[in-house]
Design a protein around this motif. Structure first.
Motif, PDB file in Angstrom:
ATOM      1  N   ALA B 157      -6.846   5.844  10.072  1.00 41.63           N
ATOM      2  CA  ALA B 157      -7.877   5.870   9.032  1.00 41.63           C
ATOM      3  C   ALA B 157      -7.362   6.593   7.791  1.00 41.63           C
ATOM      4  O   ALA B 157      -7.615   6.159   6.654  1.00 41.63           O
ATOM      5  N   MET B 158      -6.629   7.686   7.988  1.00 42.73           N
ATOM      6  CA  MET B 158      -6.122   8.423   6.816  1.00 42.73           C
ATOM      7  C   MET B 158      -5.122   7.579   6.039  1.00 42.73           C
ATOM      8  O   MET B 158      -5.118   7.580   4.814  1.00 42.73           O
ATOM      9  N   VAL B 159      -4.277   6.847   6.767  1.00 46.44           N
ATOM     10  CA  VAL B 159      -3.330   5.969   6.088  1.00 46.44           C
ATOM     11  C   VAL B 159      -4.105   4.946   5.248  1.00 46.44           C
ATOM     12  O   VAL B 159      -3.808   4.715   4.073  1.00 46.44           O
ATOM     13  N   HIS B 160      -5.130   4.370   5.863  1.00 40.96           N
ATOM     14  CA  HIS B 160      -5.919   3.369   5.149  1.00 40.96           C
ATOM     15  C   HIS B 160      -6.595   3.964   3.918  1.00 40.96           C
ATOM     16  O   HIS B 160      -6.651   3.350   2.854  1.00 40.96           O
ATOM     17  N   ILE B 161      -7.096   5.182   4.082  1.00 44.41           N
ATOM     18  CA  ILE B 161      -7.831   5.803   2.982  1.00 44.41           C
ATOM     19  C   ILE B 161      -6.892   6.209   1.846  1.00 44.41           C
ATOM     20  O   ILE B 161      -7.228   6.100   0.669  1.00 44.41           O
ATOM     21  N   LEU B 162      -5.687   6.648   2.183  1.00 43.14           N
ATOM     22  CA  LEU B 162      -4.795   7.189   1.151  1.00 43.14           C
ATOM     23  C   LEU B 162      -3.824   6.162   0.590  1.00 43.14           C
ATOM     24  O   LEU B 162      -3.163   6.419  -0.424  1.00 43.14           O
ATOM     25  N   ILE B 163      -3.737   5.009   1.217  1.00 43.49           N
ATOM     26  CA  ILE B 163      -2.750   4.033   0.759  1.00 43.49           C
ATOM     27  C   ILE B 163      -2.980   3.585  -0.702  1.00 43.49           C
ATOM     28  O   ILE B 163      -2.008   3.328  -1.426  1.00 43.49           O
ATOM     29  N   PRO B 164      -4.226   3.509  -1.175  1.00 40.63           N
ATOM     30  CA  PRO B 164      -4.401   3.129  -2.591  1.00 40.63           C
ATOM     31  C   PRO B 164      -3.669   4.072  -3.557  1.00 40.63           C
ATOM     32  O   PRO B 164      -3.110   3.623  -4.552  1.00 40.63           O
ATOM     33  N   TYR B 165      -3.663   5.368  -3.255  1.00 38.62           N
ATOM     34  CA  TYR B 165      -2.935   6.306  -4.123  1.00 38.62           C
ATOM     35  C   TYR B 165      -1.460   5.899  -4.214  1.00 38.62           C
ATOM     36  O   TYR B 165      -0.848   5.900  -5.271  1.00 38.62           O
ATOM     37  N   MET B 166      -0.918   5.572  -3.041  1.00 38.25           N
ATOM     38  CA  MET B 166       0.497   5.206  -2.979  1.00 38.25           C
ATOM     39  C   MET B 166       0.739   3.918  -3.752  1.00 38.25           C
ATOM     40  O   MET B 166       1.652   3.829  -4.575  1.00 38.25           O
ATOM     41  N   LEU B 214       1.421  12.962  -3.619  1.00 37.43           N
ATOM     42  CA  LEU B 214      -0.037  12.916  -3.661  1.00 37.43           C
ATOM     43  C   LEU B 214      -0.633  12.790  -2.269  1.00 37.43           C
ATOM     44  O   LEU B 214      -1.505  13.576  -1.875  1.00 37.43           O
ATOM     45  N   VAL B 215      -0.153  11.819  -1.534  1.00 39.06           N
ATOM     46  CA  VAL B 215      -0.709  11.559  -0.213  1.00 39.06           C
ATOM     47  C   VAL B 215      -0.516  12.785   0.683  1.00 39.06           C
ATOM     48  O   VAL B 215      -1.441  13.221   1.361  1.00 39.06           O
TER      49      VAL B 215
END
Lengths: 367, 283, 286
Positions: B157-166, B214-215
């Motif tokens: 879930a964290m990967v999914h949530i933070l991937i837009p930043y990347m 950032l992530v």
């Protein structure tokens, strides 16, 4: 004697330890079109901004119609400005932009609109009042900006490199257009540019800026034919600058380092032995005909071996070695036909084509 | 001459910016710096004055375990985001403007959707009656594994949530890579893979560093998702801080952990700032 | 060779998209607990959301708090941004740092601080308390967006207005303010969303009295997965889609409308269009 209409005297401007202006003075008559010409960083725009009131001079004064402006804020100076990027208000239509200064002056809306429409007619955009700036071309925006700066009958019109963003054809068209409008309204105008051809074609007088000072002020002909400094000679048009020493001031004789003896049309103000720089425009050099029979040591001639030929269509530029230095020669039309790299030419020029630049005219000497 | 210069710099002009700033600066002092200071203060005064809370942090293996766990999770999430985000950003940079805009729209939409909504969506996906479990059962995994409230679910879930930043960090850099450079490399004899490795990858490196930093930083202090989806036995720092306060009202210990968390974040930021300049990080 | 990375990219796009859209069918589900695919469809949980005070009150609270935060943030940030962007002064770098610092703070750290500090001030469990905390958190975003807009502002517009006879005040009112309006709007929108979405600080300080929607959702997910959450999620997701798609659609429509008068030939000046995708929402808000 009558006071000049715009009187700029002794303007200096320092940013910390950097001096941007080192004493700029000039007088402009009512209705005159004066161009500030110079490379970027030469102080022309700074001078303009001080006249407009957006910058404060460190010292010196600006007077318009005999009135000192130093304590007048920009909005009360009644000076129209056209900026390089036009600075049209993006949230107002063309007509609203032109009406803005009238609105600020409390002119009734009906009256303001009538005047604004008259200005639109004058700049040739009658049907464009309701356009947004973003929907107009560069040339059209330019005209709207001009109309806006003129509609309130300013005492002075300042144009800050207004043609810089336009392409070449449009530029020439706008040069003529601006000149026409300026003449028809008789508004005193200061035009800033770094383009010498623009300055030559539009101006009554040109002020050439270099390093925060004015090197020379004069009509286009004056600055072209009789530049007062080597910088002016180089900046306006193409030139050959020939260092030399005065041989006989009364006879107008100078010995140059590379081209031998030169005879000038008039006597020189300098003493014998004084250093002097002579300017010779490339286009005033002619081919010596085969039958000319000029002695090799006669003045005002040279033997050139051409190493570069640059065709311009209407003319051809030849660059060749003469006396150990490059000499630039511009020949009109078919005169240069058949001359190729490696050609050996004999050239000459009339005494009237030589202009002596006095050695003392170095603008960097502190007063 | 000197007096003129002095008047120029010390004029009312120098006062004006401070007058404009004053309300906000006062507000931030009162409602940002002071509360922050209070956390620092509590970490050495609650329940008694001294460095006891910090000593406790280093002596108790549980805390070290949690910090290590948090650090590794953040690192893993940053790495996953990079590995997954790179192909997508690459696809966006190579596609027609229309496709790129569409993909950007998707990323932006995800970016703007509340963390809670996205966390909840993963609860649905990974739940015992969810599609993923059903799929695994269909493949013959019997009984299907319990996915929710594990390290896997919170990490995913964290990967999914933070991937837009990347993706945004990468895309903003990739978009500016001049295609002429790639054509130049190709004309000089590089095969597609070499073009990518020798030219594209190094040029996109700033985006990779930005995105990963950032992530990683956001993940270090992540509270919501690990608490809702993670395993209670493998808490992360932020979650443990919350527990300390909500369940034990142990402000001193919580504050000490918060200070360590804050320090870690600031260290990452400082290192980044030293090497790349902070103003490039925020968008 | 070129196909593989593209395929990977598409898969990642699906990975991003799937969880977003799964909440929509869930909200129409008849199942009382998490179950997918839903056994049946109805609107019962929508009715529940709109009538249950335990859900409507937090929604209203969140709207009030986000609105208050937006107003307070803009009032404080606007003059400060002009100071930092337009002036050179001693301490400018420090001011810049201070204005962006709340962004670098893990929210859990601030949550402890506010819990005890606002508690001392008797501001926990009040709207005002949450507004104050959220304003501190919204300042960096609002400041960064506004200052980017202000830096891009052509000062010649102000010079032109003044040369045309506008006093400094009228220049601000007639030129600076209207031209910067999109910047202000986006800045305010980000502040609003920042507050409306903020979860961690709200969990610790909003209490029962001023409970925000994210806090209610968090508690509800943590306690028992109330199906109403999928309704709220769908509504939030729809709101986001609306906010993002509205400018895109508007741009497409207005482009079509203005196409007939745009003629070729001379270059037409471009007006910067505010980008809703600007990745400025960088906050350690998790």
């Amino acid at each position: 004697m009558r006071d000049p209409y715009l009187q700029v005297s002794g303007l200096t401007k320092s940013y910390g330890s950097v001096q941007a202006l080192g004493g700029v003075s000039l007088d402009v008559e009512k209705g005159e079109f004066v161009t500030f010409l110079g490379p970027s960083g030469s102080g022309k725009t700074t001078t303009l901004m001080i006249i407009a009131g957006f910058e404060n001079a460190t010292s010196g004064s600006v007077r318009v119609g005999g009135r000192a402006l130093s304590n007048t804020p920009p909005h009360a100076r009644n000076i129209g400005i056209v900026f390089q990027n036009y600075a049209l208000f993006p949230h107002k239509t063309a007509l609203q932009n032109i009406m803005f200064p009238l609105d600020m002056r409390g002119v009734p809306v009906r009256e303001a609109e009538r005047k604004a429409r008259a200005m639109l007619d004058l700049v040739g955009l009658s049907g464009y009042g309701d356009r947004w700036p973003k929907d107009m071309s560069g040339g059209q925006q330019q005209r709207i900006a001009l109309a806006r700066a003129l509609v309130f009958e300013p005492s002075l019109l300042l144009l800050d490199e207004p043609l810089g963003a336009l392409d070449k054809n449009l530029r020439e068209q706008m040069q003529i257009e601006i000149k026409r409008i300026q003449k028809s309204l008789g508004v005193t105008t200061i035009f800033v540019t770094h383009d010498q051809s623009e300055a030559m074609t539009m101006s009554d007088r040109i002020a050439v800026f270099e390093k925060g000072r004015i090197d020379q002020i004069g009509t286009p002909q004056e600055v072209y034919r009789t530049p007062s400094t080597p910088f002016v000679a180089r900046f306006i048009g193409d030139s050959n600058l020939l260092p030399g020493t005065v041989l006989d001031p009364d006879q107008g004789l100078v010995r140059t380092e590379h081209l031998g003896l030169m005879r000038l049309p008039n006597r020189l103000a300098a003493a014998a032995g004084a250093p002097v720089t002579l300017m010779l425009r490339p286009e005033s050099i002619h081919l010596a005909g085969p039958a000319a029979g000029v002695a090799e040591d006669a003045p005002n001639r040279a033997d050139v071996s051409v190493h570069t030929v640059v065709p311009y269509g209407d003319s051809t530029l030849l660059i060749g070695r003469a006396g150990g230095a490059d000499l630039r020669i511009r020949l009109r039309g078919p005169e240069a036909d058949g001359i190729g790299s490696g050609a050996a030419l004999s050239v000459l020029w009339p005494a009237s084509a030589i202009h002596a630049i006095p050695a003392h005219a170095n603008p960097m000497v502190q007063p | 001459m000197l007096s003129v210069l002095n008047r120029g710099t010390a004029a009312p002009g120098a006062l004006k910016p401070w007058l404009l700033l004053l309300p906000l600066v006062l507000f931030l002092c009162a409602f940002f710096l002071v509360p922050l200071g209070q956390v620092a203060l509590m970490s050495v005064t609650e329940p008694e004055f001294g460095l006891g809370n910090y000593a406790h942090l280093t002596s108790d293996g549980l805390y070290l375990q949690v910090f290590l766990n948090t650090f590794l999770t953040a690192l893993g999430v940053a790495l996953c985001c990079l590995l997954l985000g790179y192909p997508l950003a690459y696809l966006m940079a190579q596609s027609s403007p229309r496709v790129a805009a569409l993909l950007m729209l998707l990323v932006t939409m995800s970016f703007w959707t509340s963390f809670l909504v996205r966390t909840y969506a993963w609860m649905v996906l990974l739940g015992n009656n969810g599609p993923v479990t059903a799929f695994l059962a269909f493949l013959g995994w019997d009984p299907p594994p319990h996915l929710l409230f594990t390290r896997l679910s919170s990490t995913l879930a964290m990967v999914h949530i933070l991937i837009p930043y990347m993706v945004m960090s990468l895309y903003s850099v990739m978009k500016r890579i001049d295609p002429a450079l790639l054509r130049a490399a190709e004309s000089l004899g590089a095969r597609p893979w070499s073009v990518f490795r020798q030219v594209y990858l190094p040029l996109s490196a700033p985006g990779m560093v930005n995105g990963a930093t950032l992530v990683f930083m956001i993940c270090l202090g992540f509270y919501v998702t690990p608490v809702l989806l993670g395993s209670p036995q493998e808490q992360m720092v932020a979650g443990l801080i919350g527990t300390q306060i909500e369940e034990f009202l142990d402000f001193g210990q919580a504050s000490a952990m918060a200070m360590v968390l804050l320090a870690s974040t600031l260290i990452v930021l400082t290192v980044y700032h030293r090497r790349f300049g902070l103003d490039r990080l925020w968008g | 060779m070129k196909l593989l990375p593209k395929l990977l990219g598409v898969l990642v796009a699906l990975f991003i998209a799937a969880p977003l859209f799964i909440v929509v069918p869930m909200s129409f589900s008849t199942a009382p607990s998490l179950e997918f695919p839903p056994p049946g469809y109805w609107l019962g949980y929508y009715a529940a959301y709109f009538t249950d005070e335990r859900w409507t009150q937090p929604t209203i609270n969140s709207l009030i708090i986000a609105f208050g935060t937006t107003v307070l943030t803009m009032l404080l940030v606007t003059p400060a941004t002009f100071a930092v962007v337009r002036h050179r002064f001693v301490g400018r770098g420090l001011a810049n740092l201070m204005l962006t610092m709340p962004m670098a703070m893990p929210h859990i750290v601030l949550a402890i601080g506010y819990y005890s500090y606002l508690g001392d001030l008797r501001l926990t469990q009040t709207h005002l308390g949450v507004i104050i905390a959220h304003t501190a958190l919204s300042v960096p975003v609002a400041f960064l967006i506004l200052s980017a807009n202000l830096k891009g502002f052509d000062r010649n517009l102000e010079r032109a207005a003044m040369s045309l006879g506008a006093t400094p005040l009228r220049t601000f009112r007639h030129v600076t303010l209207p031209v910067l309006r999109p910047g202000f709007a986006i800045s305010a929108l980000f502040a609003f969303i920042q507050s409306f979405d903020e979860t961690v600080v709200a969990i610790f300080i909003s209490g029962r009295e001023s409970e925000t929607l994210p806090r209610k959702m968090f508690e509800s997910i943590r306690m028992q997965a109330d199906p109403v959450i999928s309704v709220v999620s769908t509504l939030l997701f729809a709101a986001v889609a609306l906010v993002i798609l509205a400018p895109v659609v508007w741009k497409a429509v207005s482009r079509r409308r203005s196409r007939p008068d745009a003629r070729g030939g001379e270059p037409v000046a471009k007006e910067p269009v505010p980008n809703p995708c600007a990745p400025t929402r960088v906050q350690l808000e998790a």
